[in-house]
Write a protein that holds these residues in place. Structure first.
Motif, PDB file in Angstrom:
ATOM      1  N   GLN A  66       0.988  -1.182  -0.074  1.00 56.25           N
ATOM      2  CA  GLN A  66       0.001  -0.127  -0.069  1.00 56.25           C
ATOM      3  C   GLN A  66       0.832   1.255  -0.067  1.00 56.25           C
ATOM      4  O   GLN A  66       0.612   2.208  -0.568  1.00 56.25           O
ATOM      5  CB  GLN A  66      -0.831   0.058   1.223  1.00 56.25           C
ATOM      6  CG  GLN A  66      -1.868   1.200   1.601  1.00 56.25           C
ATOM      7  CD  GLN A  66      -3.011   1.366   0.468  1.00 56.25           C
ATOM      8  OE1 GLN A  66      -3.142   0.375  -0.234  1.00 56.25           O
ATOM      9  NE2 GLN A  66      -3.789   2.258   0.443  1.00 56.25           N
ATOM     10  N   LYS A  67       2.020   1.377   0.813  1.00 56.41           N
ATOM     11  CA  LYS A  67       2.888   2.353   0.870  1.00 56.41           C
ATOM     12  C   LYS A  67       4.342   1.932   0.690  1.00 56.41           C
ATOM     13  O   LYS A  67       4.624   0.696   0.636  1.00 56.41           O
ATOM     14  CB  LYS A  67       2.823   2.938   2.380  1.00 56.41           C
ATOM     15  CG  LYS A  67       1.412   3.608   2.304  1.00 56.41           C
ATOM     16  CD  LYS A  67       1.545   4.207   3.786  1.00 56.41           C
ATOM     17  CE  LYS A  67       0.086   5.007   4.236  1.00 56.41           C
ATOM     18  NZ  LYS A  67       0.185   5.839   5.552  1.00 56.41           N
ATOM     19  N   GLY A  68       5.130   3.146   0.274  1.00 64.23           N
ATOM     20  CA  GLY A  68       6.371   2.641   0.112  1.00 64.23           C
ATOM     21  C   GLY A  68       7.088   2.310  -1.427  1.00 64.23           C
ATOM     22  O   GLY A  68       8.292   2.292  -1.643  1.00 64.23           O
ATOM     23  N   GLY A  69       6.138   2.032  -2.198  1.00 63.90           N
ATOM     24  CA  GLY A  69       6.462   1.544  -3.501  1.00 63.90           C
ATOM     25  C   GLY A  69       7.020   2.786  -4.609  1.00 63.90           C
ATOM     26  O   GLY A  69       7.251   2.687  -5.528  1.00 63.90           O
ATOM     27  N   GLY A  70       6.539   3.986  -4.112  1.00 67.03           N
ATOM     28  CA  GLY A  70       6.962   5.120  -5.014  1.00 67.03           C
ATOM     29  C   GLY A  70       5.790   5.343  -6.149  1.00 67.03           C
ATOM     30  O   GLY A  70       5.916   6.051  -6.905  1.00 67.03           O
ATOM     31  N   GLY A  71       4.728   4.511  -6.148  1.00 65.59           N
ATOM     32  CA  GLY A  71       3.651   4.556  -7.285  1.00 65.59           C
ATOM     33  C   GLY A  71       2.230   4.780  -6.687  1.00 65.59           C
ATOM     34  O   GLY A  71       2.001   4.855  -5.353  1.00 65.59           O
ATOM     35  N   ALA A  72       1.233   4.528  -7.481  1.00 67.78           N
ATOM     36  CA  ALA A  72      -0.154   4.444  -7.000  1.00 67.78           C
ATOM     37  C   ALA A  72      -0.607   3.471  -6.413  1.00 67.78           C
ATOM     38  O   ALA A  72       0.390   2.308  -6.490  1.00 67.78           O
ATOM     39  CB  ALA A  72      -0.991   4.727  -8.360  1.00 67.78           C
ATOM     40  N   ARG A  73      -1.393   3.260  -5.343  1.00 67.79           N
ATOM     41  CA  ARG A  73      -1.895   2.161  -4.524  1.00 67.79           C
ATOM     42  C   ARG A  73      -2.903   1.517  -5.231  1.00 67.79           C
ATOM     43  O   ARG A  73      -4.018   1.610  -4.791  1.00 67.79           O
ATOM     44  CB  ARG A  73      -2.235   2.932  -3.330  1.00 67.79           C
ATOM     45  CG  ARG A  73      -1.163   3.730  -2.629  1.00 67.79           C
ATOM     46  CD  ARG A  73      -1.642   4.345  -1.309  1.00 67.79           C
ATOM     47  NE  ARG A  73      -2.384   5.620  -1.743  1.00 67.79           N
ATOM     48  CZ  ARG A  73      -2.698   6.317  -0.928  1.00 67.79           C
ATOM     49  NH1 ARG A  73      -2.536   6.300   0.574  1.00 67.79           N
ATOM     50  NH2 ARG A  73      -3.577   7.549  -1.074  1.00 67.79           N
ATOM     51  N   HIS A  74      -2.490   0.603  -6.328  1.00 70.27           N
ATOM     52  CA  HIS A  74      -3.584  -0.055  -7.152  1.00 70.27           C
ATOM     53  C   HIS A  74      -3.976  -1.440  -6.259  1.00 70.27           C
ATOM     54  O   HIS A  74      -3.109  -1.937  -5.543  1.00 70.27           O
ATOM     55  CB  HIS A  74      -2.901  -0.640  -8.357  1.00 70.27           C
ATOM     56  CG  HIS A  74      -2.755   0.398  -9.101  1.00 70.27           C
ATOM     57  ND1 HIS A  74      -3.622   1.367  -9.786  1.00 70.27           N
ATOM     58  CD2 HIS A  74      -1.385   0.935  -9.774  1.00 70.27           C
ATOM     59  CE1 HIS A  74      -2.846   2.411 -10.406  1.00 70.27           C
ATOM     60  NE2 HIS A  74      -1.631   1.859 -10.646  1.00 70.27           N
ATOM     61  N   GLY A  75      -5.287  -1.743  -6.565  1.00 68.42           N
ATOM     62  CA  GLY A  75      -5.788  -3.028  -5.708  1.00 68.42           C
ATOM     63  C   GLY A  75      -5.745  -4.069  -6.810  1.00 68.42           C
ATOM     64  O   GLY A  75      -5.250  -5.147  -6.202  1.00 68.42           O
ATOM     65  N   ASP A  76      -6.085  -4.054  -8.088  1.00 64.76           N
ATOM     66  CA  ASP A  76      -5.791  -5.434  -8.701  1.00 64.76           C
ATOM     67  C   ASP A  76      -5.875  -5.081 -10.413  1.00 64.76           C
ATOM     68  O   ASP A  76      -5.820  -3.740 -10.546  1.00 64.76           O
ATOM     69  CB  ASP A  76      -7.041  -6.108  -8.653  1.00 64.76           C
ATOM     70  CG  ASP A  76      -8.441  -5.411  -8.841  1.00 64.76           C
ATOM     71  OD1 ASP A  76      -8.808  -5.321 -10.105  1.00 64.76           O
ATOM     72  OD2 ASP A  76      -9.369  -5.340  -7.924  1.00 64.76           O
ATOM     73  N   ARG A  77      -5.605  -5.880 -11.186  1.00 62.18           N
ATOM     74  CA  ARG A  77      -5.434  -5.416 -12.530  1.00 62.18           C
ATOM     75  C   ARG A  77      -6.748  -5.145 -13.341  1.00 62.18           C
ATOM     76  O   ARG A  77      -6.585  -4.832 -14.380  1.00 62.18           O
ATOM     77  CB  ARG A  77      -4.831  -6.923 -13.268  1.00 62.18           C
ATOM     78  CG  ARG A  77      -3.455  -7.160 -12.845  1.00 62.18           C
ATOM     79  CD  ARG A  77      -2.286  -6.105 -13.523  1.00 62.18           C
ATOM     80  NE  ARG A  77      -0.966  -6.502 -13.142  1.00 62.18           N
ATOM     81  CZ  ARG A  77      -0.031  -5.813 -13.748  1.00 62.18           C
ATOM     82  NH1 ARG A  77      -0.411  -4.585 -14.497  1.00 62.18           N
ATOM     83  NH2 ARG A  77       1.299  -5.859 -13.481  1.00 62.18           N
ATOM     84  N   ALA A  78      -7.973  -5.255 -12.691  1.00 63.64           N
ATOM     85  CA  ALA A  78      -8.935  -5.222 -13.383  1.00 63.64           C
ATOM     86  C   ALA A  78      -9.418  -3.711 -13.394  1.00 63.64           C
ATOM     87  O   ALA A  78     -10.403  -3.359 -14.048  1.00 63.64           O
ATOM     88  CB  ALA A  78     -10.086  -5.915 -12.838  1.00 63.64           C
ATOM     89  N   ALA A  79      -8.420  -2.873 -12.943  1.00 67.93           N
ATOM     90  CA  ALA A  79      -8.827  -1.233 -12.735  1.00 67.93           C
ATOM     91  C   ALA A  79      -8.753  -0.830 -14.092  1.00 67.93           C
ATOM     92  O   ALA A  79      -7.917  -1.373 -14.963  1.00 67.93           O
ATOM     93  CB  ALA A  79      -7.753  -0.799 -11.654  1.00 67.93           C
ATOM     94  N   PRO A  80      -9.727   0.123 -14.521  1.00 68.30           N
ATOM     95  CA  PRO A  80      -9.864   0.728 -16.053  1.00 68.30           C
ATOM     96  C   PRO A  80      -8.580   1.194 -16.658  1.00 68.30           C
ATOM     97  O   PRO A  80      -8.534   1.280 -17.666  1.00 68.30           O
ATOM     98  CB  PRO A  80     -10.848   1.804 -15.599  1.00 68.30           C
ATOM     99  CG  PRO A  80     -11.492   1.263 -14.649  1.00 68.30           C
ATOM    100  CD  PRO A  80     -10.644   0.661 -13.676  1.00 68.30           C
ATOM    101  N   ILE A  81      -7.701   1.633 -15.845  1.00 65.34           N
ATOM    102  CA  ILE A  81      -6.225   2.280 -16.230  1.00 65.34           C
ATOM    103  C   ILE A  81      -5.347   1.239 -16.597  1.00 65.34           C
ATOM    104  O   ILE A  81      -4.330   1.542 -17.526  1.00 65.34           O
ATOM    105  CB  ILE A  81      -5.697   3.117 -15.073  1.00 65.34           C
ATOM    106  CG1 ILE A  81      -5.018   2.135 -14.102  1.00 65.34           C
ATOM    107  CG2 ILE A  81      -6.507   4.191 -14.741  1.00 65.34           C
ATOM    108  CD1 ILE A  81      -3.879   3.075 -13.183  1.00 65.34           C
ATOM    109  N   PHE A  82      -5.501  -0.102 -16.478  1.00 62.52           N
ATOM    110  CA  PHE A  82      -4.687  -1.224 -17.109  1.00 62.52           C
ATOM    111  C   PHE A  82      -5.231  -1.781 -18.360  1.00 62.52           C
ATOM    112  O   PHE A  82      -6.437  -1.888 -18.601  1.00 62.52           O
ATOM    113  CB  PHE A  82      -4.610  -2.307 -16.132  1.00 62.52           C
ATOM    114  CG  PHE A  82      -3.662  -1.711 -14.901  1.00 62.52           C
ATOM    115  CD1 PHE A  82      -2.438  -1.368 -14.919  1.00 62.52           C
ATOM    116  CD2 PHE A  82      -4.369  -2.124 -13.774  1.00 62.52           C
ATOM    117  CE1 PHE A  82      -1.569  -0.989 -13.725  1.00 62.52           C
ATOM    118  CE2 PHE A  82      -3.522  -1.779 -12.395  1.00 62.52           C
ATOM    119  CZ  PHE A  82      -2.568  -1.236 -12.666  1.00 62.52           C
TER     120      PHE A  82
END
Length: 209
Positions: A66-82
């Motif tokens: 959730q934190k520390g990766g330096g990117g957005a906090r994505h939940g899964d691959r089904a998100a519309p931006i993927f």
């Protein structure tokens, strides 16, 4: 209502009596609008829907911390931006299958016929028969001589005269239907409605039956 019967070339061929119950109805714009809208809606196919986030088959595993990766906090691959993810706010499946009372549909057809019969110009023309030699050039010259107009709907009896249908296929603005296919939309969108004696009998019998 008495009307003059013509030959295809516009010459007189007698008289015909039209039923006031079919050709003498006072038109109403709201009824005609309802029937035309119903006709056009019935032509539409089912509208295809898009797959949304819950419809795509992609992993539901969380992509990272959730934190520390330096990117957005994505939940899964089904998100519309993927790529391959669900579409956000996509179109839904829609079925266009309206219903309209049979009495309203019948009344609309009577009003469409009456609109043509009561028009000031040559809205309705009754011809004796559609006999022709099957040649497009001959028929085009005949119709031009008769002066039926640019957009003409010709309605025959039980079945359309084969020679006439063959000759009229390549004439722009001339459409042909059997009496059973008479409908409000096609009648109203043409400048002139041409009925044969057989078509008049079929249409009147359709409502009296």
């Amino acid at each position: 209502m008495k009307v003059q019967v013509l030959n295809l070339d516009g010459t007189a061929a007698g008289e015909a009596e039209l039923s006031d119950a079919v050709f003498g109805v006072a038109p109403r714009a709201d009824i005609l609008h309802r029937v035309v809208t119903w006709q056009l809606e019935k032509r539409r196919g089912t509208a295809r829907g898009a797959r949304e986030r819950s419809d795509v088959a992609r992993t539901g595993k969380k992509l990272g911390n959730q934190k520390g990766g330096g990117g957005a906090r994505h939940g899964d691959r089904a998100a519309p931006i993927f790529i391959g993810g669900g579409k956000a706010h996509g179109p839904r499946v829609r079925d266009f299958d309206p219903s309209l009372n049979k009495k309203i549909r019948a009344l609309g057809l009577k009003m469409a016929l009456s609109t043509k019969a009561q028009s000031d110009g040559r809205g309705l023309v009754v011809v004796d028969t559609l006999d022709t030699d099957g040649k497009t050039a001959t028929l085009a010259a005949t119709l031009a001589k008769a002066g039926f107009g640019k957009k003409v709907l010709v309605i025959d009896g039980e079945a359309v005269n084969d020679n006439f249908a063959r000759a009229a296929r390549n004439i722009i603005g001339v459409n042909v239907l059997p009496a059973m296919g008479a409908n409000v939309y096609d009648i109203l969108k043409h400048d002139t409605l041409v009925l044969t004696r057989a078509a008049v009998e079929k249409l009147e019998a359709r409502f009296n039956g």
